[in-house]
Design an enzyme around this catalytic site. Structure first.
Site, PDB file in Angstrom:
ATOM      1  N   THR A 103      -2.868   5.187  -3.808  1.00 46.05           N
ATOM      2  CA  THR A 103      -4.198   4.899  -4.311  1.00 46.05           C
ATOM      3  C   THR A 103      -5.111   6.055  -3.935  1.00 46.05           C
ATOM      4  OG1 THR A 103      -3.850   2.513  -4.075  1.00 46.05           O
ATOM      5  CG2 THR A 103      -6.129   3.274  -4.272  1.00 46.05           C
ATOM      6  N   LYS A 179      -6.661  -0.429 -10.257  1.00 47.67           N
ATOM      7  CA  LYS A 179      -6.267  -0.774  -8.885  1.00 47.67           C
ATOM      8  C   LYS A 179      -7.496  -0.976  -8.000  1.00 47.67           C
ATOM      9  CE  LYS A 179      -3.952  -1.086  -4.965  1.00 47.67           C
ATOM     10  NZ  LYS A 179      -3.057  -0.038  -4.457  1.00 47.67           N
TER      11      LYS A 179
END
Length: 296
Positions: A103, A179
């Site tokens: 991420t 996300k």
């Protein structure tokens, strides 16, 4: 790099930690083979035992793989792996696909995709949800940003490690944006959980037992995701199918939030998220209160 029709792509993977290790373990079953690289020799040895080949360097791995996954810590590590001295771009052939599972910021993903494209390499952001447990069980959700045709090439091999692969959008960075929205919900809900625990504890309730109830009922109802049924956050028209459903959610939610906040006042417990939720629930659901509206 061109993979002949019917010839399985060769996979590569960089970063064999708590999530990357199990992901790579699942991908090691791929018929086209898997080559791995990590600075931790024991992590590499574990994957070799599971059927993977070990690369001597990032460049070595890039030369031996058609689709390369990256699961390292942060923006800086991803940039080093992809574009640093001796990184993947130093040896990746044109047509190679790099998928970034870490991420990172959407901007970094886009910048690295541009660097890769200059060499004919396709970089996709493909962050994951499901954590170490999901990785171990092969049940991750992977959110992919980038060209649709490249996404399609991931479907078959990635089915080994994820039971949900989603094309978040055609632009690199779309997967990361999805996300971040998903994790916003995740960690706000964690904070809300601590409010609920404080209220229960102050009322003399066993917090661990409350947790069992929450996990049990969320498994039935779907938890917060259960209301994510529409394709827009706009106000719902009265003739819309969802209108009465969300009005019912609003009525129940405002009642229960009001009761919880009243109990908190009695006990002297501060519930800032609960207060915000009571104030904003109706509008957020798309069914705000309007003057003159009949209420249930």
């Amino acid at each position: 790099m061109t993979v002949d029709a019917g010839t399985p792509a060769r996979l590569g993977f960089v970063g064999l930690g708590n999530i990357g290790g199990p992901m790579a373990g699942s991908l090691a079953k791929w018929s086209g083979g898997l080559t791995v690289f990590d600075l931790a020799a024991d992590a590499v040895a574990t994957l070799v035992d599971q059927g993977a080949a070990a690369a001597d360097s990032l460049a070595d791995l890039a030369a031996r793989a058609d689709i390369i996954g990256i699961c390292v810590l942060d923006d800086a590590q991803v940039r080093t792996v992809v574009a640093g001295e001796g990184g993947l771009l130093s040896a990746a052939a044109p047509g190679t696909i790099i998928t970034v599972h870490s991420t990172i910021s959407p901007e970094i993903a886009s910048d690295l995709a541009d660097l890769a494209a200059a060499q004919g390499v396709i970089l996709l952001d493909a962050p994951i949800s499901g954590g170490a447990l999901g990785a171990a069980e092969g049940r991750l959700a992977i959110m992919v940003g980038g060209p649709r045709d490249a996404y399609e090439r991931l479907k078959e091999p990635f089915a080994l490690t994820a039971d949900m692969l989603v094309h978040a959008g055609a632009d690199v960075g779309a997967g990361t944006k999805m996300k971040l929205a998903r994790n916003l919900l995740h960690f706000i809900s964690f904070t809300a959980t601590t409010e609920a625990a404080r209220l229960a504890e102050s009322a003399g309730i066993d917090v661990a037992k409350l947790g069992k109830v929450v996990r049990h009922t969320d498994a039935i109802t779907g938890g917060a995701g259960a209301i994510m049924l529409r394709d827009t956050t706009a106000e719902i028209a009265p003739d819309d199918f969802w209108y009465n459903i969300f009005r019912s959610v609003r009525t129940l939610g405002e009642k229960d939030l009001s009761l919880a906040l009243a109990l908190a006042d009695q006990l002297g417990v501060d519930l800032p998220l609960g207060t915000i939720a009571r104030r904003d629930l109706a509008g957020a659901l798309g069914v705000p209160h309007h003057e003159g509206e009949q209420t249930a």
